[in-house]
Design a protein around this motif. Structure first.
Motif, PDB file in Angstrom:
ATOM      1  N   MET A   1       0.690  -0.796  -0.083  1.00 22.13           N
ATOM      2  CA  MET A   1      -0.119  -0.309  -0.007  1.00 22.13           C
ATOM      3  C   MET A   1       0.731   1.601  -0.143  1.00 22.13           C
ATOM      4  SD  MET A   1      -3.296   0.426  -0.361  1.00 22.13           S
ATOM      5  CE  MET A   1      -4.199   1.746   0.122  1.00 22.13           C
ATOM      6  N   THR A   2       1.840   1.287   0.801  1.00 20.67           N
ATOM      7  CA  THR A   2       3.326   2.032   0.839  1.00 20.67           C
ATOM      8  C   THR A   2       3.570   2.847  -0.265  1.00 20.67           C
ATOM      9  OG1 THR A   2       3.076   2.125   3.400  1.00 20.67           O
ATOM     10  CG2 THR A   2       4.690   2.762   1.701  1.00 20.67           C
ATOM     11  N   VAL A   3       4.168   1.712  -1.537  1.00 24.69           N
ATOM     12  CA  VAL A   3       4.435   1.616  -2.467  1.00 24.69           C
ATOM     13  C   VAL A   3       3.376   2.643  -3.668  1.00 24.69           C
ATOM     14  CG1 VAL A   3       4.946   0.440  -4.303  1.00 24.69           C
ATOM     15  CG2 VAL A   3       6.396  -0.179  -2.126  1.00 24.69           C
ATOM     16  N   PHE A   4       2.077   2.253  -3.273  1.00 27.27           N
ATOM     17  CA  PHE A   4       0.730   2.984  -4.469  1.00 27.27           C
ATOM     18  C   PHE A   4       0.727   3.870  -3.965  1.00 27.27           C
ATOM     19  CE2 PHE A   4      -3.329   4.211  -4.840  1.00 27.27           C
ATOM     20  CZ  PHE A   4      -3.366   3.645  -6.667  1.00 27.27           C
ATOM     21  N   ALA A   5       0.916   4.731  -2.725  1.00 22.30           N
ATOM     22  CA  ALA A   5       0.461   5.952  -1.957  1.00 22.30           C
ATOM     23  C   ALA A   5       1.987   7.425  -2.441  1.00 22.30           C
ATOM     24  CB  ALA A   5       0.432   6.233  -0.542  1.00 22.30           C
ATOM     25  N   ASN A   6       3.079   6.115  -2.179  1.00 22.45           N
ATOM     26  CA  ASN A   6       4.574   6.728  -3.057  1.00 22.45           C
ATOM     27  C   ASN A   6       4.364   7.115  -4.720  1.00 22.45           C
ATOM     28  OD1 ASN A   6       5.407   7.312   0.133  1.00 22.45           O
ATOM     29  ND2 ASN A   6       7.070   5.668  -0.739  1.00 22.45           N
ATOM     30  N   LYS A   7       4.127   5.875  -5.130  1.00 19.59           N
ATOM     31  CA  LYS A   7       3.711   6.327  -6.800  1.00 19.59           C
ATOM     32  C   LYS A   7       2.566   7.756  -6.791  1.00 19.59           C
ATOM     33  CE  LYS A   7       6.287   2.374  -7.959  1.00 19.59           C
ATOM     34  NZ  LYS A   7       5.872   1.216  -8.763  1.00 19.59           N
ATOM     35  N   ALA A   8       1.378   7.320  -6.311  1.00 18.69           N
ATOM     36  CA  ALA A   8       0.575   7.985  -6.597  1.00 18.69           C
ATOM     37  C   ALA A   8       0.537   9.341  -5.722  1.00 18.69           C
ATOM     38  CB  ALA A   8      -0.684   7.969  -5.856  1.00 18.69           C
ATOM     39  N   ALA A   9       2.051   9.672  -5.173  1.00 17.17           N
ATOM     40  CA  ALA A   9       1.688  11.295  -4.503  1.00 17.17           C
ATOM     41  C   ALA A   9       2.664  11.845  -5.482  1.00 17.17           C
ATOM     42  CB  ALA A   9       3.046  10.983  -3.199  1.00 17.17           C
ATOM     43  N   TYR A  10       3.765  11.458  -6.210  1.00 19.24           N
ATOM     44  CA  TYR A  10       4.519  11.542  -7.114  1.00 19.24           C
ATOM     45  C   TYR A  10       4.380  11.457  -8.697  1.00 19.24           C
ATOM     46  CZ  TYR A  10       8.799  11.766 -10.469  1.00 19.24           C
ATOM     47  OH  TYR A  10       9.781  11.885 -11.316  1.00 19.24           O
ATOM     48  N   PHE A  11       3.388  10.759  -8.619  1.00 15.96           N
ATOM     49  CA  PHE A  11       2.361  11.327 -10.176  1.00 15.96           C
ATOM     50  C   PHE A  11       1.520  11.844 -10.029  1.00 15.96           C
ATOM     51  CE2 PHE A  11      -1.143  10.836 -12.741  1.00 15.96           C
ATOM     52  CZ  PHE A  11      -1.268  10.498 -14.203  1.00 15.96           C
ATOM     53  N   THR A  12       0.584  12.410  -8.921  1.00 12.90           N
ATOM     54  CA  THR A  12      -0.523  13.830  -8.879  1.00 12.90           C
ATOM     55  C   THR A  12       0.482  14.920  -9.320  1.00 12.90           C
ATOM     56  OG1 THR A  12       0.030  13.441  -6.775  1.00 12.90           O
ATOM     57  CG2 THR A  12      -1.874  12.477  -8.085  1.00 12.90           C
ATOM     58  N   GLY A  13       2.172  15.071  -8.342  1.00 11.61           N
ATOM     59  CA  GLY A  13       2.391  16.228  -8.735  1.00 11.61           C
ATOM     60  C   GLY A  13       3.561  16.393  -9.937  1.00 11.61           C
ATOM     61  N   SER A  14       3.498  15.473 -11.198  1.00 19.19           N
ATOM     62  CA  SER A  14       4.177  15.521 -12.185  1.00 19.19           C
ATOM     63  C   SER A  14       3.012  16.322 -13.481  1.00 19.19           C
ATOM     64  CB  SER A  14       4.301  14.346 -12.687  1.00 19.19           C
ATOM     65  OG  SER A  14       2.521  12.915 -13.207  1.00 19.19           O
ATOM     66  N   ALA A  15       3.686  16.997 -14.585  1.00 20.71           N
ATOM     67  CA  ALA A  15       3.228  17.890 -15.204  1.00 20.71           C
ATOM     68  C   ALA A  15       2.394  16.913 -15.802  1.00 20.71           C
ATOM     69  CB  ALA A  15       4.601  18.274 -16.665  1.00 20.71           C
ATOM     70  N   THR A  16       2.157  15.446 -16.579  1.00 24.62           N
ATOM     71  CA  THR A  16       2.221  14.584 -16.694  1.00 24.62           C
ATOM     72  C   THR A  16       0.217  15.040 -16.205  1.00 24.62           C
ATOM     73  OG1 THR A  16       3.554  13.405 -17.564  1.00 24.62           O
ATOM     74  CG2 THR A  16       1.141  12.268 -17.821  1.00 24.62           C
ATOM     75  N   ALA A  17      -0.112  14.439 -14.727  1.00 26.34           N
ATOM     76  CA  ALA A  17      -0.764  14.786 -14.396  1.00 26.34           C
ATOM     77  C   ALA A  17      -2.471  15.603 -14.622  1.00 26.34           C
ATOM     78  CB  ALA A  17      -0.975  14.350 -12.563  1.00 26.34           C
ATOM     79  N   PHE A  18      -1.152  17.089 -14.406  1.00 25.41           N
ATOM     80  CA  PHE A  18      -1.664  17.600 -14.382  1.00 25.41           C
ATOM     81  C   PHE A  18      -2.270  18.239 -16.029  1.00 25.41           C
ATOM     82  CE2 PHE A  18      -1.427  22.992 -16.076  1.00 25.41           C
ATOM     83  CZ  PHE A  18      -1.764  23.723 -15.319  1.00 25.41           C
ATOM     84  N   ILE A  19      -1.144  18.122 -16.476  1.00 24.89           N
ATOM     85  CA  ILE A  19      -2.416  17.776 -18.790  1.00 24.89           C
ATOM     86  C   ILE A  19      -3.482  17.001 -18.958  1.00 24.89           C
ATOM     87  CG2 ILE A  19      -1.874  16.941 -20.611  1.00 24.89           C
ATOM     88  CD1 ILE A  19       1.379  17.997 -20.349  1.00 24.89           C
ATOM     89  N   ILE A  20      -3.560  16.078 -17.999  1.00 24.25           N
ATOM     90  CA  ILE A  20      -4.508  15.189 -18.230  1.00 24.25           C
ATOM     91  C   ILE A  20      -5.770  15.466 -17.406  1.00 24.25           C
ATOM     92  CG2 ILE A  20      -5.584  12.707 -17.028  1.00 24.25           C
ATOM     93  CD1 ILE A  20      -2.475  11.417 -17.430  1.00 24.25           C
ATOM     94  N   ALA A  21      -5.068  16.032 -16.290  1.00 24.21           N
ATOM     95  CA  ALA A  21      -6.055  16.977 -15.611  1.00 24.21           C
ATOM     96  C   ALA A  21      -7.785  18.140 -16.041  1.00 24.21           C
ATOM     97  CB  ALA A  21      -6.056  17.801 -13.818  1.00 24.21           C
ATOM     98  N   SER A  22      -6.219  19.007 -17.082  1.00 22.22           N
ATOM     99  CA  SER A  22      -6.710  19.868 -17.839  1.00 22.22           C
ATOM    100  C   SER A  22      -7.739  19.602 -19.054  1.00 22.22           C
ATOM    101  CB  SER A  22      -5.455  20.671 -18.528  1.00 22.22           C
ATOM    102  OG  SER A  22      -4.761  21.161 -17.162  1.00 22.22           O
ATOM    103  N   VAL A  23      -6.800  18.884 -19.754  1.00 22.97           N
ATOM    104  CA  VAL A  23      -7.522  17.740 -20.844  1.00 22.97           C
ATOM    105  C   VAL A  23      -9.301  17.120 -20.499  1.00 22.97           C
ATOM    106  CG1 VAL A  23      -7.830  15.896 -22.727  1.00 22.97           C
ATOM    107  CG2 VAL A  23      -6.006  17.734 -22.172  1.00 22.97           C
ATOM    108  N   LEU A  24      -9.170  16.504 -19.073  1.00 22.25           N
ATOM    109  CA  LEU A  24     -10.305  16.158 -18.681  1.00 22.25           C
ATOM    110  C   LEU A  24     -11.304  17.471 -18.212  1.00 22.25           C
ATOM    111  CD1 LEU A  24      -9.337  13.065 -16.122  1.00 22.25           C
ATOM    112  CD2 LEU A  24     -10.876  13.152 -18.569  1.00 22.25           C
ATOM    113  N   VAL A  25     -10.605  18.492 -17.960  1.00 24.20           N
ATOM    114  CA  VAL A  25     -11.959  19.753 -17.198  1.00 24.20           C
ATOM    115  C   VAL A  25     -11.910  20.605 -19.283  1.00 24.20           C
ATOM    116  CG1 VAL A  25     -12.037  21.750 -16.410  1.00 24.20           C
ATOM    117  CG2 VAL A  25     -11.019  20.227 -15.612  1.00 24.20           C
ATOM    118  N   ILE A  26     -11.136  20.170 -20.062  1.00 25.05           N
ATOM    119  CA  ILE A  26     -11.446  21.201 -21.467  1.00 25.05           C
ATOM    120  C   ILE A  26     -12.590  20.626 -22.184  1.00 25.05           C
ATOM    121  CG2 ILE A  26     -10.865  21.212 -23.306  1.00 25.05           C
ATOM    122  CD1 ILE A  26      -8.218  21.939 -22.419  1.00 25.05           C
ATOM    123  N   ILE A  27     -12.624  18.952 -21.815  1.00 25.98           N
ATOM    124  CA  ILE A  27     -13.555  17.568 -22.678  1.00 25.98           C
ATOM    125  C   ILE A  27     -14.890  17.800 -21.886  1.00 25.98           C
ATOM    126  CG2 ILE A  27     -13.960  15.538 -23.182  1.00 25.98           C
ATOM    127  CD1 ILE A  27     -10.981  15.136 -23.162  1.00 25.98           C
TER     128      ILE A  27
END
Length: 136
Positions: A1-27
């Motif tokens: 569970m810790t590994v998943f949380a660490n990876k999720a925290a790392y991903f959500t702070g990335s530019a990729t996550a921001f772009i995905i969120a922005s695209v979803l809002v635009i859609i």
């Protein structure tokens, strides 16, 4: 569970996550006319953002706890490595708020007394402060 949380925290702070969120809002915004800006259409974004926000609070707190612990360990290493350091303060993060306030006041007084010892007559610093380059 810790590994998943660490990876999720790392991903959500990335530019990729921001772009995905922005695209979803635009859609979502672009599909407004298709759904006649209905209440269901509005509830999709409201519910989604509420759930994501709820989960992100825990991810952010987990990352903050880890960073804080790592910082405390680094500070403890510096304190214990210095001969003149007060090793009694190594684990002060475990003290109560009142105890921390008392220590804070103690170190403020200590800092002021050190500053006063370093000042010469009339409050001028005893170090050479000739920044104008003129002799008096």
């Amino acid at each position: 569970m810790t590994v998943f949380a660490n990876k999720a925290a790392y991903f959500t702070g990335s530019a990729t996550a921001f772009i995905i969120a922005s695209v979803l809002v635009i859609i979502w915004a672009a599909t407004g006319p298709l759904f006649n800006f209905s209440e269901v259409w509005q509830m999709v974004i409201n519910t989604g953002t509420t759930i994501i926000t709820f989960l992100m609070v825990f991810l952010i707190q987990k990352a903050q706890n880890k960073d804080s612990k790592a910082l405390q360990i680094k500070l403890n290493e510096l304190i214990t490595a210095h001969d003149k350091a007060n090793n009694r303060i190594v684990d002060i993060e475990d003290l109560t708020e009142e105890e921390l306030d008392k220590l804070h006041e103690l170190y403020e007084k200590k800092g002021r007394s050190t500053q006063n010892r370093n000042e010469g007559p009339a409050g001028s610093s005893s170090t050479n402060n000739s920044d104008s380059g003129q002799n008096k």
